[in-house]
Design a protein around this motif. Sequence first.
Motif, PDB file in Angstrom:
ATOM      1  N   THR A   6       0.832  -1.202   0.000  1.00  2.38           N
ATOM      2  CA  THR A   6       0.000   0.000   0.000  1.00  2.38           C
ATOM      3  C   THR A   6       0.865   1.250   0.000  1.00  2.38           C
ATOM      4  OG1 THR A   6      -1.836  -1.117   1.124  1.00  2.38           O
ATOM      5  CG2 THR A   6      -1.751   1.277   1.284  1.00  2.38           C
ATOM      6  N   GLY A   7       1.971   1.212   0.725  1.00  3.58           N
ATOM      7  CA  GLY A   7       2.870   2.362   0.763  1.00  3.58           C
ATOM      8  C   GLY A   7       3.421   2.696  -0.613  1.00  3.58           C
ATOM      9  N   ASP A   8       3.749   1.662  -1.402  1.00  2.49           N
ATOM     10  CA  ASP A   8       4.262   1.899  -2.757  1.00  2.49           C
ATOM     11  C   ASP A   8       3.185   2.519  -3.652  1.00  2.49           C
ATOM     12  OD1 ASP A   8       6.670   0.833  -1.975  1.00  2.49           O
ATOM     13  OD2 ASP A   8       6.238  -1.175  -2.779  1.00  2.49           O
ATOM     14  N   ILE A 160      -8.187  -5.293   1.874  1.00  2.00           N
ATOM     15  CA  ILE A 160      -8.780  -4.723   3.081  1.00  2.00           C
ATOM     16  C   ILE A 160      -7.835  -3.700   3.702  1.00  2.00           C
ATOM     17  CG2 ILE A 160      -9.466  -5.238   5.448  1.00  2.00           C
ATOM     18  CD1 ILE A 160     -10.639  -7.868   4.427  1.00  2.00           C
ATOM     19  N   VAL A 161      -6.549  -4.058   3.791  1.00  2.00           N
ATOM     20  CA  VAL A 161      -5.555  -3.130   4.329  1.00  2.00           C
ATOM     21  C   VAL A 161      -5.484  -1.873   3.467  1.00  2.00           C
ATOM     22  CG1 VAL A 161      -3.082  -2.788   4.738  1.00  2.00           C
ATOM     23  CG2 VAL A 161      -4.186  -4.919   5.450  1.00  2.00           C
ATOM     24  N   PHE A 162      -5.511  -2.056   2.168  1.00  4.40           N
ATOM     25  CA  PHE A 162      -5.468  -0.919   1.238  1.00  4.40           C
ATOM     26  C   PHE A 162      -6.662   0.004   1.457  1.00  4.40           C
ATOM     27  CE2 PHE A 162      -6.834   0.943  -2.820  1.00  4.40           C
ATOM     28  CZ  PHE A 162      -5.696   1.666  -3.158  1.00  4.40           C
ATOM     29  N   ALA A 163      -7.874  -0.567   1.522  1.00  6.77           N
ATOM     30  CA  ALA A 163      -9.078   0.243   1.707  1.00  6.77           C
ATOM     31  C   ALA A 163      -9.042   0.993   3.034  1.00  6.77           C
ATOM     32  CB  ALA A 163     -10.317  -0.649   1.629  1.00  6.77           C
ATOM     33  N   LEU A 164      -8.600   0.317   4.093  1.00  9.16           N
ATOM     34  CA  LEU A 164      -8.507   0.974   5.393  1.00  9.16           C
ATOM     35  C   LEU A 164      -7.456   2.086   5.379  1.00  9.16           C
ATOM     36  CD1 LEU A 164      -8.762  -2.098   7.811  1.00  9.16           C
ATOM     37  CD2 LEU A 164     -10.517  -0.367   7.340  1.00  9.16           C
ATOM     38  N   ALA A 165      -6.377   1.855   4.650  1.00  7.59           N
ATOM     39  CA  ALA A 165      -5.338   2.880   4.551  1.00  7.59           C
ATOM     40  C   ALA A 165      -5.848   4.116   3.826  1.00  7.59           C
ATOM     41  CB  ALA A 165      -4.115   2.316   3.822  1.00  7.59           C
ATOM     42  N   ASN A 170      -7.505   9.842   4.392  1.00  3.06           N
ATOM     43  CA  ASN A 170      -8.492  10.918   4.272  1.00  3.06           C
ATOM     44  C   ASN A 170      -8.961  11.441   5.629  1.00  3.06           C
ATOM     45  OD1 ASN A 170      -8.787  11.345   1.409  1.00  3.06           O
ATOM     46  ND2 ASN A 170      -9.739   9.330   1.295  1.00  3.06           N
ATOM     47  N   ILE A 171      -8.994  10.564   6.627  1.00  3.48           N
ATOM     48  CA  ILE A 171      -9.320  11.030   7.981  1.00  3.48           C
ATOM     49  C   ILE A 171      -8.240  11.989   8.470  1.00  3.48           C
ATOM     50  CG2 ILE A 171      -9.506  10.319  10.390  1.00  3.48           C
ATOM     51  CD1 ILE A 171     -10.925   7.799   9.438  1.00  3.48           C
ATOM     52  N   LEU A 172      -6.988  11.654   8.201  1.00  3.90           N
ATOM     53  CA  LEU A 172      -5.891  12.555   8.572  1.00  3.90           C
ATOM     54  C   LEU A 172      -6.015  13.882   7.833  1.00  3.90           C
ATOM     55  CD1 LEU A 172      -2.825  10.109   8.645  1.00  3.90           C
ATOM     56  CD2 LEU A 172      -3.986  11.168  10.589  1.00  3.90           C
ATOM     57  N   GLY A 180      -6.306  19.456   4.418  1.00  4.33           N
ATOM     58  CA  GLY A 180      -5.554  18.290   3.966  1.00  4.33           C
ATOM     59  C   GLY A 180      -6.298  17.448   2.954  1.00  4.33           C
ATOM     60  N   LEU A 181      -7.641  17.545   2.947  1.00  2.89           N
ATOM     61  CA  LEU A 181      -8.428  16.778   1.980  1.00  2.89           C
ATOM     62  C   LEU A 181      -8.137  17.204   0.547  1.00  2.89           C
ATOM     63  CD1 LEU A 181     -11.873  16.646   3.821  1.00  2.89           C
ATOM     64  CD2 LEU A 181     -10.252  14.771   3.515  1.00  2.89           C
ATOM     65  N   LEU A 182      -7.673  18.442   0.375  1.00  2.00           N
ATOM     66  CA  LEU A 182      -7.310  18.907  -0.966  1.00  2.00           C
ATOM     67  C   LEU A 182      -6.158  18.100  -1.544  1.00  2.00           C
ATOM     68  CD1 LEU A 182      -7.524  22.784  -0.486  1.00  2.00           C
ATOM     69  CD2 LEU A 182      -9.133  21.311  -1.723  1.00  2.00           C
ATOM     70  N   PHE A 183      -5.431  17.431  -0.674  1.00  2.00           N
ATOM     71  CA  PHE A 183      -4.305  16.610  -1.106  1.00  2.00           C
ATOM     72  C   PHE A 183      -4.602  15.115  -0.954  1.00  2.00           C
ATOM     73  CE2 PHE A 183      -2.735  20.704   0.260  1.00  2.00           C
ATOM     74  CZ  PHE A 183      -1.881  21.074  -0.769  1.00  2.00           C
ATOM     75  N   THR A 184      -5.281  14.746   0.126  1.00  2.00           N
ATOM     76  CA  THR A 184      -5.499  13.317   0.361  1.00  2.00           C
ATOM     77  C   THR A 184      -6.543  12.724  -0.582  1.00  2.00           C
ATOM     78  OG1 THR A 184      -7.155  13.749   2.094  1.00  2.00           O
ATOM     79  CG2 THR A 184      -4.847  13.551   2.775  1.00  2.00           C
TER      80      THR A 184
END
Length: 229
Positions: A6-8, A160-165, A170-172, A180-184
Amino acid sequence: MSAFRTGDILKESWGIFKEKMLLVWLVLAIMWGISFFFGIFQENVGEESAFGALISLVSFVATILLELGMIRVFLNLVDHKEAKIEQLFSESHHFFRYLGAFILFGLGVLIGLILLIIPGIYIALRYGFFAYFIVDKDTKIMESFEKSANVTKGIKWQLIVFALAMLGVNILGFLCLGIGLLFTIPVTSLSFAVLYRRLVSDVQASVKPVTTPETVPSDTPLVPPAPVA
């Protein structure tokens, strides 16, 4: 089984966003702007009126067309092809096919959620890339589901991990005063296109035929090399 981190995916998506930030923002701004416009218009005329119902229908159609166009633009960005705002309105020929697939997908997820929730999540993860196949590969309805199931086979927990990430990112973004939503949101939206292309490429690589050197028939006489002068 396809393997991805997911990080990649997020890192690649961030790189694309930084390079084409204005285009990505413009695509999402048009989508949100049109949706907001129809929402305000419908509120003013009344949702229960015949005209309000017509506005709802037009808004629904516009949303589908723009979603298909967004997939096209984002896939072109991922593939490093020419991407421009006009492509946001270029996928109308997929409308009815996508509509049929969307209805089947929605019903499947709904029934699955009613059946103890887990089956609904499974269906959403396994068949969720159907729209990308319709736009990218021009597949038929059932073929799009089959291909989505093929590329997501064996990676349920990774998805599942990807979707949660994506949700966590977006929560962050929201916690950062909403700015921050303008970027996330752009980055996570691009991430689905990046993941789709990664999964398709992995499956294609796994089924690529292995070429082996041609063997010399047993009855073919061996010719000795010519002497070097």
